[in-house]
Write an enzyme that holds these catalytic residues in place. Structure first.
Site, PDB file in Angstrom:
ATOM      1  CG  HIS A   1      -1.754   1.355   1.264  1.00  0.00           C
ATOM      2  ND1 HIS A   1      -1.297   2.647   1.879  1.00  0.00           N
ATOM      3  CD2 HIS A   1      -3.280   0.791   0.939  1.00  0.00           C
ATOM      4  CE1 HIS A   1      -2.906   3.241   1.551  1.00  0.00           C
ATOM      5  NE2 HIS A   1      -3.878   2.249   1.430  1.00  0.00           N
TER       6      HIS A   1
ATOM      7  CG  ASP B   1       0.974  -2.650   6.468  1.00  0.00           C
ATOM      8  OD1 ASP B   1      -0.328  -2.321   7.115  1.00  0.00           O
ATOM      9  OD2 ASP B   1       1.082  -2.293   5.757  1.00  0.00           O
TER      10      ASP B   1
ATOM     11  CD  GLN C   1      -6.274  -4.208   4.013  1.00  0.00           C
ATOM     12  OE1 GLN C   1      -7.587  -5.193   4.305  1.00  0.00           O
ATOM     13  NE2 GLN C   1      -7.293  -3.109   4.100  1.00  0.00           N
TER      14      GLN C   1
ATOM     15  CE  LYS D   1      -7.830  -0.780   5.890  1.00  0.00           C
ATOM     16  NZ  LYS D   1      -7.540   0.156   5.231  1.00  0.00           N
TER      17      LYS D   1
ATOM     18  CB  CYS E   1      -3.778   3.436  -1.027  1.00  0.00           C
ATOM     19  SG  CYS E   1      -4.940   4.292  -0.970  1.00  0.00           S
TER      20      CYS E   1
END
Ligand code: 7TS
Length: 405
Positions: free
Chosen positions: A120, A196, A199, A222, A362
């Site tokens: 991202h 990261d 997700q 999220k 993104c």
């Protein structure tokens, strides 16, 4: 897991869009909120609101206690210590703290950072800012199936590498990356590893001890929590070795007109009044997910993804990006239908009450790598059902006819 039962906790899922029942498939962008989280926020403001860590009065103590409990709950969720959890606004801010408080002090000319082409923008742009210092950025490529080219790491990770940074799960391809192996190869070369988890943490069991990384970042919004909540996890000794990045109140031990001494981690990274109400609601979101069980969350999404991969293929004319096996993939399916622009497709789907994201997500470098400008994306969560995927598939079949694909 019973998605139909879960749906009852989410007021927004009862609403209609263009007269149709809302089918919310934009969960990779942000998740909807259950009453338990909305009420946690409302209860906090209705009953316990006062600034934290500042006063001895009852409300301040109650607020502080709830803020501390939320930190412990979030820590437990990812197998961390409570003093390793820094509350931030989102994953992007967490990455920027690592940039300003760690990388800018520890990386110099000739050092290298290894990222991947599927990152991202939030995990590319901050690192690019180090190029002016002479730090080189390298990118691991992807295979045709949307998995990482692991052999690239052998070539790119050397003694010059100071940081290996990688998305645990891609927000476009859905690919779940082997972060444990990546952390190990980073450490073998003497580098640090940032994962990261924007997700992954909302969707599957994530344990920082098991991964063996040095930093993990994720966003509360999220994972059922309010916007403006996110987390930076760092190894305690690493956080202790870092100076504060934003300066001001609440991060201090003692201030004189000449100088200041700072508190320990994590507090030295939380200057000013934090979003403590948001953090308390993030704690409620974690509690909600823990009750469901993250293994069950993953199982549910894996089964939806397997179904969607099959059913969307049947539509015909679909190009889907990323792994074709639900085991290798989070609940994210990006696609194009014929040569219809994803914004047009998304508009048609919206008319049927279906919310999907369209555009570059993104991840412009990944789009370029895939040879496309944009894609539509359906992303799933705990409240989604096979019936909703069927609704999506039917709407796509209709769009095919409308656009003559
Ligand atoms: N990393 C990944 C892998 C992401 O998917 C996102 C947001 C971020 C970082 C940044 O998170 P933020 O909360 O700081 O904005 N991804 C998306 C998306 O896919 N659609 O909207 C936001």
């Amino acid at each position: 897991m019973n998605a139909e039962k879960i749906r009852k906790d989410f007021p927004i899922l009862k609403r209609k869009v263009h007269g149709k029942r809302l089918v919310y498939l934009d969960n990779a962008a942000t998740a909807q909120k259950p009453v338990q989280v909305i009420e946690a926020l409302s209860d906090f403001y209705s009953l316990h609101n006062a600034n934290v860590h500042r006063a001895v009065h009852t409300l301040s103590q109650e607020a502080t206690e709830r803020y501390d409990t939320a930190r412990e709950r979030v820590a437990g969720f990812i197998g961390a210590g409570h003093d390793e959890i820094v509350f931030v606004r989102n994953a992007t801010e967490a990455i920027n703290i690592v940039l300003y408080a760690w990388a800018r002090h520890n990386l110099r000319q000739g050092d290298e950072i290894v990222a991947t082409v599927m990152e991202h923008h939030s995990n590319i742009v901050p690192w690019q800012s180090l190029q002016e210092k002479g730090v080189k950025l390298e990118f691991v490529d992807i295979n045709e199936d949307g998995t990482l080219r692991m052999e690239d790491y052998e070539r790119l990770v050397t003694r010059k590498t100071k940081l290996v940074t990688v998305a645990h799960a891609s927000n476009v391809l859905g690919t779940i990356n082997p972060v444990k192996d990546i952390a190990k190869l980073a450490h073998d070369a003497g580098a640090r590893c940032l994962v990261d988890g924007a997700q992954s943490v909302p969707h599957m069991p994530v344990d920082v001890g098991n991964i063996g990384c040095d930093f993990l970042v994720f966003s509360g919004h999220k994972m059922l929590a309010p916007t403006g909540t996110g987390v930076l996890w760092g190894r305690k000794e690493l956080l202790d070795s870092m100076g504060p990045f934003m300066l001001g109140s609440d991060i201090i031990k003692e201030v004189s007109l000449e100088k200041t001494t700072f508190r320990e981690a994590p507090w030295k990274f939380e200057p000013g009044t934090p979003d403590f109400a948001g953090a308390v609601a993030l704690g409620a979101a974690v509690e909600y997910l823990q009750k469901l069980g993250m293994r069950n969350v993953r199982k549910h999404e894996q089964s939806l993804t397997a179904y969607a991969l099959r059913r969307l293929q049947e539509v015909g004319g679909m190009t889907m990006y990323g792994p074709r096996s639900a085991e290798q993939k989070g609940g994210v399916i990006s696609f194009n239908l014929g040569d219809i622009h994803s914004h047009d497709l998304s508009t048609i789907l919206d008319e049927a009450g279906i919310a999907v994201r369209s555009g570059h997500h993104c991840a412009m470098p990944l789009m370029k790598r895939l040879g496309i400008d944009a894609a539509a994306r359906a992303s799933f969560y705990i409240y989604n059902t096979k019936e909703e995927i069927e609704t999506l598939a039917r709407a796509l079949e209709k769009a095919k006819k409308v656009f003559g694909v």
